[in-house]
Design a protein around this motif. Sequence first.
Motif, PDB file in Angstrom:
ATOM      1  N   ASP A 291       0.584  -0.933   0.645  1.00 17.38           N
ATOM      2  CA  ASP A 291      -0.271   0.387  -0.246  1.00 17.38           C
ATOM      3  C   ASP A 291       1.229   1.523  -0.123  1.00 17.38           C
ATOM      4  O   ASP A 291       1.869   1.136   0.302  1.00 17.38           O
ATOM      5  CB  ASP A 291      -1.003   0.135   1.548  1.00 17.38           C
ATOM      6  N   VAL A 292       0.438   2.313  -0.238  1.00 17.75           N
ATOM      7  CA  VAL A 292       1.001   3.717  -1.115  1.00 17.75           C
ATOM      8  C   VAL A 292       0.117   4.289   0.071  1.00 17.75           C
ATOM      9  O   VAL A 292      -0.933   4.746  -0.487  1.00 17.75           O
ATOM     10  CB  VAL A 292       1.425   4.225  -2.166  1.00 17.75           C
ATOM     11  N   VAL A 293       0.588   5.198   1.290  1.00 17.28           N
ATOM     12  CA  VAL A 293      -0.421   5.961   2.072  1.00 17.28           C
ATOM     13  C   VAL A 293       0.117   7.338   2.065  1.00 17.28           C
ATOM     14  O   VAL A 293       1.499   7.300   2.597  1.00 17.28           O
ATOM     15  CB  VAL A 293      -0.908   5.119   3.185  1.00 17.28           C
ATOM     16  N   GLN A 294      -0.428   8.791   2.051  1.00 18.93           N
ATOM     17  CA  GLN A 294       0.253   9.895   2.802  1.00 18.93           C
ATOM     18  C   GLN A 294      -0.102   9.736   3.849  1.00 18.93           C
ATOM     19  O   GLN A 294      -0.887   9.589   4.948  1.00 18.93           O
ATOM     20  CB  GLN A 294      -1.217  10.714   1.952  1.00 18.93           C
ATOM     21  N   PHE A 295       1.042  10.571   4.132  1.00 15.67           N
ATOM     22  CA  PHE A 295       1.749  10.622   6.037  1.00 15.67           C
ATOM     23  C   PHE A 295       2.891  11.031   6.098  1.00 15.67           C
ATOM     24  O   PHE A 295       3.283  11.116   5.573  1.00 15.67           O
ATOM     25  CB  PHE A 295       2.282   9.123   6.470  1.00 15.67           C
ATOM     26  N   GLU A 296       1.883  13.120   6.346  1.00 17.95           N
ATOM     27  CA  GLU A 296       3.107  14.386   6.590  1.00 17.95           C
ATOM     28  C   GLU A 296       3.901  14.696   5.333  1.00 17.95           C
ATOM     29  O   GLU A 296       4.617  14.745   5.759  1.00 17.95           O
ATOM     30  CB  GLU A 296       4.459  13.228   7.513  1.00 17.95           C
ATOM     31  N   GLY A 297       2.252  14.654   5.042  1.00 24.39           N
ATOM     32  CA  GLY A 297       2.880  15.120   3.382  1.00 24.39           C
ATOM     33  C   GLY A 297       3.943  14.686   2.335  1.00 24.39           C
ATOM     34  O   GLY A 297       4.211  15.227   1.939  1.00 24.39           O
ATOM     35  N   ARG A 298       3.640  12.740   3.409  1.00 25.05           N
ATOM     36  CA  ARG A 298       5.099  12.474   1.921  1.00 25.05           C
ATOM     37  C   ARG A 298       4.355  11.139   1.718  1.00 25.05           C
ATOM     38  O   ARG A 298       2.976  10.611   1.875  1.00 25.05           O
ATOM     39  CB  ARG A 298       6.021  11.640   2.821  1.00 25.05           C
ATOM     40  N   ASP A 299       4.521   9.962   0.629  1.00 22.63           N
ATOM     41  CA  ASP A 299       3.692   8.804   0.313  1.00 22.63           C
ATOM     42  C   ASP A 299       4.466   7.933   0.681  1.00 22.63           C
ATOM     43  O   ASP A 299       6.212   7.479   0.090  1.00 22.63           O
ATOM     44  CB  ASP A 299       4.105   9.090  -1.292  1.00 22.63           C
ATOM     45  N   LEU A 300       4.245   7.121   1.567  1.00 23.59           N
ATOM     46  CA  LEU A 300       5.375   5.951   1.993  1.00 23.59           C
ATOM     47  C   LEU A 300       4.400   5.248   1.533  1.00 23.59           C
ATOM     48  O   LEU A 300       3.228   4.480   1.479  1.00 23.59           O
ATOM     49  CB  LEU A 300       4.768   5.877   3.734  1.00 23.59           C
ATOM     50  N   ARG A 301       5.193   4.158   0.617  1.00 22.46           N
ATOM     51  CA  ARG A 301       5.228   2.466   0.357  1.00 22.46           C
ATOM     52  C   ARG A 301       5.472   1.465   1.453  1.00 22.46           C
ATOM     53  O   ARG A 301       6.582   1.345   1.814  1.00 22.46           O
ATOM     54  CB  ARG A 301       5.523   2.433  -1.234  1.00 22.46           C
TER      55      ARG A 301
END
Length: 412
Positions: A291-301
């Motif tokens: 999954d790619v999730v938005q967190f603190e203005g970043r895209d985390l995979r």
Amino acid sequence: MAGNSDPLTPRAKLAVTAGKAVAAASRAAGRGSGSVIGGRVALKLDPDLLARLAQNLDVVLVSATNGKTTTTRLIAEALRAAGPVVSNALGANMPAGITSALAGRSEARYGVIEVDEKYLAGVARDTDPKCIALLNLSRDQLDRAAETRMLAENWREGLAGSKAVVVANADDPLVVWAASSSPNVIWVAAGQMWKDDAWSCPSCGGVMQRPGDDWFCGECGFRRPTPSWALSGDHVLDPHGSAWPIHLQLPGRANKANAASSAAVAAVFGVPPQVALERMYQVQAVAGRYDVVQFEGRDLRLLLAKNPAGWLETFSLIDPPPTPVILSVNARGADGTDTSWLWDVDYTRLTGHPICVIGDRKLDLAVRLEVANQQFQVCENLDQAVQLCPPGRIEVIANYTAFQDLRRRVGN
């Protein structure tokens, strides 16, 4: 086969009802899905419940050190072309979790079940599977599973004489040794990136020869069987020599290998490769993995890697440098408490990536990265690590409980 009379005795029905009630109470208390505790209660009330629940299903068992959750999902998608499927999709893969999953089966025709390696023989006895998929065996949870060859031996003894069609990876000598006791095996050339658990012959202990993609024992003649299915680039080759394109939303060579094995399993149930592979495209993420999730203005995979073989495969699919990488390692009960496996992972593959290290065992990981001459920063938590990374994509690689921690933190 589904549609027969109800196999559940009054006692079994009581066990199912009690298990569901306990699971619901566990969920309401915020203690996870409740599937394991619910299954334990149900099996206490009726020790034969798993066998009863499986009685009306055509069952596929999937076991391996790496890839079983994803492969279970791919097979389940493929078999839905032929009828309703019940599956332990969230990965609760010991008898209690499997029992819980099947208890909610409604009118399913197929049961696609992921099984922990140590429980495969017992679950196979209980569920009378039509097909068993064996993908790989490698070192994992060193405090719990002392030796991969012992697991292979357990599989070999447990599956001897099984009526199931065994779909097995021809490229893993331990899997071949385990499956060779079965009378009906379909061999798949699915590849084997991690070879460090298969340098000695499981049959005689001799040194394994590995020319190219082949392997054989120079002492006893144990050798790679001829596969009838194969992964070839972006295609699956079927036994007739036809090449079928693989279109997956899941990344990496390992998932193409999982798709090849899944197509071979689907064919056992009469689902053609083209139909099976097209349906596998539906799978976008598996229990949060990829999954790619938005967190603190970043895209985390979010990527899961539990053991050396898994880390090696994961390194092969991350974006190139200078994409930042956050590594998180715990050593709780579900992970295995022995972290010596970190020394088996080739962290030089991360050269050029800015690295942040978090998790319960961040200092163990820091020592390992120091020895591998990597540039890294030790951080207190995910929030701090993300703040140190530039805007854009971040690859986050974690082992089992660390992965669950990350999912909770990012609300996934």
